[in-house]
Motif scaffolding. Sequence first.
Motif, PDB file in Angstrom:
ATOM      1  N   ILE A 125     -18.905 -64.278 -72.903  1.00 41.29           N
ATOM      2  CA  ILE A 125     -18.995 -64.167 -71.449  1.00 41.29           C
ATOM      3  C   ILE A 125     -20.248 -64.863 -70.956  1.00 41.29           C
ATOM      4  O   ILE A 125     -21.337 -64.652 -71.508  1.00 41.29           O
ATOM      5  N   VAL A 126     -20.088 -65.693 -69.934  1.00 42.47           N
ATOM      6  CA  VAL A 126     -21.228 -66.294 -69.247  1.00 42.47           C
ATOM      7  C   VAL A 126     -21.224 -65.817 -67.800  1.00 42.47           C
ATOM      8  O   VAL A 126     -20.234 -65.992 -67.087  1.00 42.47           O
ATOM      9  N   TYR A 127     -22.319 -65.203 -67.396  1.00 47.96           N
ATOM     10  CA  TYR A 127     -22.518 -64.784 -66.018  1.00 47.96           C
ATOM     11  C   TYR A 127     -23.288 -65.869 -65.273  1.00 47.96           C
ATOM     12  O   TYR A 127     -24.221 -66.475 -65.816  1.00 47.96           O
ATOM     13  N   VAL A 128     -22.930 -66.097 -64.010  1.00 43.34           N
ATOM     14  CA  VAL A 128     -23.602 -67.104 -63.186  1.00 43.34           C
ATOM     15  C   VAL A 128     -24.000 -66.487 -61.859  1.00 43.34           C
ATOM     16  O   VAL A 128     -23.173 -65.898 -61.164  1.00 43.34           O
ATOM     17  N   ASP A 129     -25.281 -66.620 -61.521  1.00 43.02           N
ATOM     18  CA  ASP A 129     -25.766 -66.208 -60.207  1.00 43.02           C
ATOM     19  C   ASP A 129     -27.045 -66.976 -59.948  1.00 43.02           C
ATOM     20  O   ASP A 129     -27.599 -67.608 -60.854  1.00 43.02           O
ATOM     21  N   ASN A 130     -27.527 -66.946 -58.703  1.00 41.90           N
ATOM     22  CA  ASN A 130     -28.763 -67.673 -58.396  1.00 41.90           C
ATOM     23  C   ASN A 130     -29.735 -66.828 -57.585  1.00 41.90           C
ATOM     24  O   ASN A 130     -30.583 -67.351 -56.874  1.00 41.90           O
ATOM     25  N   ASP A 131     -29.618 -65.507 -57.726  1.00 40.31           N
ATOM     26  CA  ASP A 131     -30.514 -64.607 -57.019  1.00 40.31           C
ATOM     27  C   ASP A 131     -31.636 -64.165 -57.951  1.00 40.31           C
ATOM     28  O   ASP A 131     -31.367 -63.752 -59.080  1.00 40.31           O
ATOM     29  N   PRO A 132     -32.901 -64.228 -57.525  1.00 47.65           N
ATOM     30  CA  PRO A 132     -33.997 -63.872 -58.431  1.00 47.65           C
ATOM     31  C   PRO A 132     -33.961 -62.437 -58.918  1.00 47.65           C
ATOM     32  O   PRO A 132     -34.399 -62.149 -60.030  1.00 47.65           O
ATOM     33  N   LEU A 133     -33.449 -61.510 -58.098  1.00 47.83           N
ATOM     34  CA  LEU A 133     -33.374 -60.123 -58.556  1.00 47.83           C
ATOM     35  C   LEU A 133     -32.336 -59.985 -59.663  1.00 47.83           C
ATOM     36  O   LEU A 133     -32.536 -59.243 -60.631  1.00 47.83           O
ATOM     37  N   LYS A 155     -29.093 -48.752 -57.650  1.00 44.03           N
ATOM     38  CA  LYS A 155     -30.490 -48.495 -57.271  1.00 44.03           C
ATOM     39  C   LYS A 155     -31.310 -49.768 -57.102  1.00 44.03           C
ATOM     40  O   LYS A 155     -32.501 -49.696 -56.773  1.00 44.03           O
ATOM     41  N   ASP A 156     -30.693 -50.928 -57.312  1.00 44.84           N
ATOM     42  CA  ASP A 156     -31.423 -52.189 -57.244  1.00 44.84           C
ATOM     43  C   ASP A 156     -31.328 -52.783 -55.838  1.00 44.84           C
ATOM     44  O   ASP A 156     -30.687 -53.814 -55.613  1.00 44.84           O
ATOM     45  N   ASN A 157     -31.955 -52.123 -54.891  1.00 41.92           N
ATOM     46  CA  ASN A 157     -31.909 -52.542 -53.499  1.00 41.92           C
ATOM     47  C   ASN A 157     -33.139 -52.004 -52.777  1.00 41.92           C
ATOM     48  O   ASN A 157     -33.885 -51.183 -53.328  1.00 41.92           O
ATOM     49  N   TYR A 158     -33.325 -52.468 -51.544  1.00 38.70           N
ATOM     50  CA  TYR A 158     -34.542 -52.160 -50.797  1.00 38.70           C
ATOM     51  C   TYR A 158     -34.190 -51.618 -49.413  1.00 38.70           C
ATOM     52  O   TYR A 158     -33.036 -51.722 -48.971  1.00 38.70           O
ATOM     53  N   PRO A 159     -35.171 -51.042 -48.701  1.00 40.51           N
ATOM     54  CA  PRO A 159     -34.888 -50.503 -47.365  1.00 40.51           C
ATOM     55  C   PRO A 159     -34.205 -51.487 -46.432  1.00 40.51           C
ATOM     56  O   PRO A 159     -33.328 -51.099 -45.650  1.00 40.51           O
ATOM     57  N   VAL A 160     -34.586 -52.768 -46.503  1.00 43.83           N
ATOM     58  CA  VAL A 160     -33.948 -53.751 -45.627  1.00 43.83           C
ATOM     59  C   VAL A 160     -32.458 -53.880 -45.943  1.00 43.83           C
ATOM     60  O   VAL A 160     -31.634 -54.108 -45.049  1.00 43.83           O
TER      61      VAL A 160
END
Length: 271
Positions: A107-115, A34-39
């Motif tokens: 566990i270490v998670y890595v990402d660079n997206d603000p959401l 559910k973590d998404n948008y119309p685009v």
Amino acid sequence: MTQDSSAPGTRTPEKIDTTVPHSARIWNYWLGGKDNYPVDHEAGDAFRKVFPGITDLAGDSRAFLGRAVRLLAGEAGIRQFLDIGTGLPTADNTHEIAQRVAPDARIVYVDNDPLVLTHAAALLTSSPEGVTDYVDADLHDPDAVLREAARTLDLSRPVALTLMQVSGHIADYEEARAIVGALMGALPSGSHLAFNDSVDTNKANAEATRLYNESGAAPYRLRSPRQLAGFFDGLELLAPGVVPITDWRPDPGTAAATGEVIALGGVARKP
């Protein structure tokens, strides 16, 4: 982004751009999140119209991750995981799988997206015996990834590096190989690489990806089977090697895959 001194390894989130499709949100959409948008729906539906198999690929990649992590935490005895390209939380995240097998896993998670950063709290849950952390860093900067991961992981002890459907974000193949090589090079003997990505030989996926790359989203590069196998050079591949992800140690009772290969994956040990 500025470092938040009160929470090592996390940063203040940037504004989320909902006018441009984003791969993490589209992937979340394909997985039923559910973590998404119309685009993202528009881009995801356009991709799926050209390549209907993308929804199966998303699920198959997630299942491959689960099987790989269970093996690493169990048979291989790994207690530290570095998951790069985390994406948005869904069911059975890496820490949940690993800590079911080994409650003391870190566990270490890595990402660079603000959401993803906004939803990091959903990932930062752990068994009492283990640790889970989130690092806001870019795969293009392996030194920063390792520096931040070392806040939580002991990089003198074996680590499992997981890269699932993310290497295509690095446009140049030699650069991608060098980045994965730098990450594995900094980890000790006994560490493992769990990796999968899509091949460029599936015509429908290749065409859908071409159109996606023209949408304004960050482009993704598909690669040949030989190129994908190259990410494991210098490592000891676990059986059955680099194979279609649905064929990598399938769960008992799973029907054999049919049709054209979409993605290849494997798990290998650093000697």
